[in-house]
Design an enzyme around this catalytic site. Structure first.
Site, PDB file in Angstrom:
ATOM      1  CE  LYS A  96      -3.652   2.239   2.605  1.00 34.57           C
ATOM      2  NZ  LYS A  96      -4.524   2.264   3.343  1.00 34.57           N
ATOM      3  NE  ARG A 125      -6.128   9.586   3.531  1.00 34.55           N
ATOM      4  CZ  ARG A 125      -4.752  10.223   3.205  1.00 34.55           C
ATOM      5  NH1 ARG A 125      -3.848  10.919   3.266  1.00 34.55           N
ATOM      6  NH2 ARG A 125      -3.522   8.728   2.676  1.00 34.55           N
ATOM      7  CE  LYS A 178      -3.866   8.291   6.819  1.00 32.50           C
ATOM      8  NZ  LYS A 178      -4.477   7.415   6.149  1.00 32.50           N
ATOM      9  CE  LYS A 189      -6.257   1.509  -0.388  1.00 27.31           C
ATOM     10  NZ  LYS A 189      -6.340   1.499   1.382  1.00 27.31           N
ATOM     11  CB  SER A 247     -11.189   7.282  -2.646  1.00 29.37           C
ATOM     12  OG  SER A 247     -10.249   8.069  -2.860  1.00 29.37           O
ATOM     13  CE1 TYR A 286     -14.470   2.940  -2.234  1.00 25.54           C
ATOM     14  CE2 TYR A 286     -13.657   3.392  -4.187  1.00 25.54           C
ATOM     15  CZ  TYR A 286     -13.779   3.648  -2.786  1.00 25.54           C
ATOM     16  OH  TYR A 286     -12.654   3.518  -1.682  1.00 25.54           O
TER      17      TYR A 286
HETATM   18  N1  LIG Z   1      -6.562   2.797   6.648  1.00 30.06           N
HETATM   19  C1  LIG Z   1      -6.757   3.946   5.983  1.00 30.06           C
HETATM   20  C2  LIG Z   1      -7.418   3.300   4.258  1.00 30.06           C
HETATM   21  N2  LIG Z   1      -8.557   2.178   3.919  1.00 30.06           N
HETATM   22  C3  LIG Z   1      -8.820   2.229   2.133  1.00 30.06           C
HETATM   23  C4  LIG Z   1      -8.419   3.941   2.291  1.00 30.06           C
HETATM   24  C5  LIG Z   1      -8.278   4.216   0.632  1.00 30.06           C
HETATM   25  C6  LIG Z   1      -9.194   3.626   0.157  1.00 30.06           C
HETATM   26  C7  LIG Z   1      -9.158   4.569  -1.101  1.00 30.06           C
HETATM   27  O1  LIG Z   1      -9.257   5.637  -1.345  1.00 30.06           O
HETATM   28  O2  LIG Z   1     -10.428   4.490  -2.011  1.00 30.06           O
HETATM   29  C8  LIG Z   1      -7.251   4.271   2.874  1.00 30.06           C
HETATM   30  C9  LIG Z   1      -6.806   5.478   2.926  1.00 30.06           C
HETATM   31  C10 LIG Z   1      -5.744   5.704   3.530  1.00 30.06           C
HETATM   32  O3  LIG Z   1      -4.770   4.997   3.301  1.00 30.06           O
HETATM   33  O4  LIG Z   1      -5.393   6.815   4.507  1.00 30.06           O
END
Ligand SMILES: NCc1[nH]cc(CCC(=O)O)c1CC(=O)O
Length: 332
Positions: A202, A212, A225, A256, A282, A321
């Site tokens: 990730k 978010r 992060k 991801k 997203s 989605y």
């Molecule tokens: N643990 C948080 C989490 N779980 C899934 C997503 C992102 C999913 C998306 O953007 O569709 C995130 C966001 C992040 O790490 O800030």
């Protein structure tokens, strides 16, 4: 494998592109409803849904409407649904205790889905960000995101999800050692069949912005992060993370975001040969929808093309989605 090509005109590569029937016959990869996991957002209330402004077409739904949506997804043949809670600010604390409340939104939604649509697999997210006052996936102590104390909290969170009936636990937090700790606790508590789909590779991505907003974490998040999610420049590190998570007991792995990281999907599949998923996140969804809404792209076509791209890259499935819309188009 080196392709063999006879000299022209013995070889005319256009021969196998001449008709729709022949193209179908020689096609190497295809997309099916079996490949889809649908991420959904849960909110409190009853019979309530509200749109997420930065994700046109995506809703936050109350638990009863999540159950209804899961029923519809199961009827479309979608194999799995993935839950993300939009937690009220009043429930966000420094110790994140709401994360392992057996009656939190996510756990109530799991039970409601199991009632309404027992055949669909329920996946959950394991990370503290929906419950953390500062929006991080782990505990923050003196400005540092601390690893080991976070892992203890994640284990408690995963156990309440498994007890509520979750089929697939999805640790998305990127702490070290969490897969092993969660696997051990699941075995100890008799959850032998609960699967772990690790968000192993990730990346610290700017494509998560709309998510978010959807879970109400944008305002809360202080800083970035980057000390736990991966640097977008790295590929070997992704292989080390996947190998480590598999060794700790992950059943399946995820890359991801998706579209900017198809090289990682391909490499992961070729290196490990395990069930491999990509998350079309997203921001990827938002950019395709925005272009479609402006009439700049054909929305349905780019949706299906983008999803097929994940299959070609070696993925077994995609969190998207678009899942219900894609399922409807694939059934038509
Ligand atoms: N643990 C948080 C989490 N779980 C899934 C997503 C992102 C999913 C998306 O953007 O569709 C995130 C966001 C992040 O790490 O800030």
């Amino acid at each position: 494998m080196k392709p063999t090509v006879a000299p022209f005109p013995s070889s005319r590569l256009r021969r196998t592109r001449q008709s729709s029937a022949i193209r179908a016959l020689v096609r190497s990869n295809s997309l099916s409803v079996d490949d889809l996991i649908w991420p959904v957002f849960v909110r409190d209330g009853k019979d309530t849904e509200e749109p997420v402004p930065s994700m046109p077409g995506v809703m936050r739904r109350s638990v009863d409407l999540i159950a209804k949506a899961a029923r519809e997804a199961a009827d479309l043949g979608i194999p799995a649904i993935c839950l993300f809670p939009y937690t009220d600010t009043s429930l966000k604390t420094e110790d994140c205790a709401e994360a392992w409340n057996p009656d939190n939104l996510c756990n109530r939604a799991i039970r409601a889905i199991k009632d309404a649509a027992p055949e669909i697999a329920v996946m959950t997210d394991v990370a503290l960000d929906p419950y953390n006052i500062n929006g991080h996936d782990g505990y923050v102590v003196d400005g540092e995101i601390v690893n080991d104390a976070t892992v203890e909290a994640l284990v408690k969170m995963a156990l309440t999800q498994a007890e509520s009936g979750a089929d697939i636990i999805g640790p998305s937090d990127m702490m070290d050692g969490r897969i092993g700790a969660i696997r051990k606790a699941l075995e100890q508590d008799g959850h032998h069949n609960v699967m772990i789909l690790s968000y192993a590779a990730k990346y610290a991505s700017s494509f998560y912005g709309p998510f978010r907003d959807a879970v109400g974490a944008s305002g809360a998040l202080s800083g970035d992060k980057n000390t736990y999610q991966m640097d977008p420049g790295n590929s070997d590190e992704a292989m080390r993370l996947i190998e480590r998570d598999l060794a700790e007991g992950a059943d399946m792995v995820m890359v991801k975001p998706g579209m900017p990281y198809l090289d990682i999907c391909r490499r992961a599949k070729e290196t490990f040969g395990v069930p491999t998923f990509a998350y079309q996140v997203s921001g990827e969804y938002a950019m395709l929808q925005a272009a479609a809404q402006n009439g700049w792209l054909d929305g349905e076509k780019v949706m299906l093309e983008s999803l097929l791209g994940f299959k070609r890259a070696g993925c077994d499935g995609i969190l998207t989605y678009f899942a219900p819309e894609a399922a409807r188009l694939l059934a038509a």
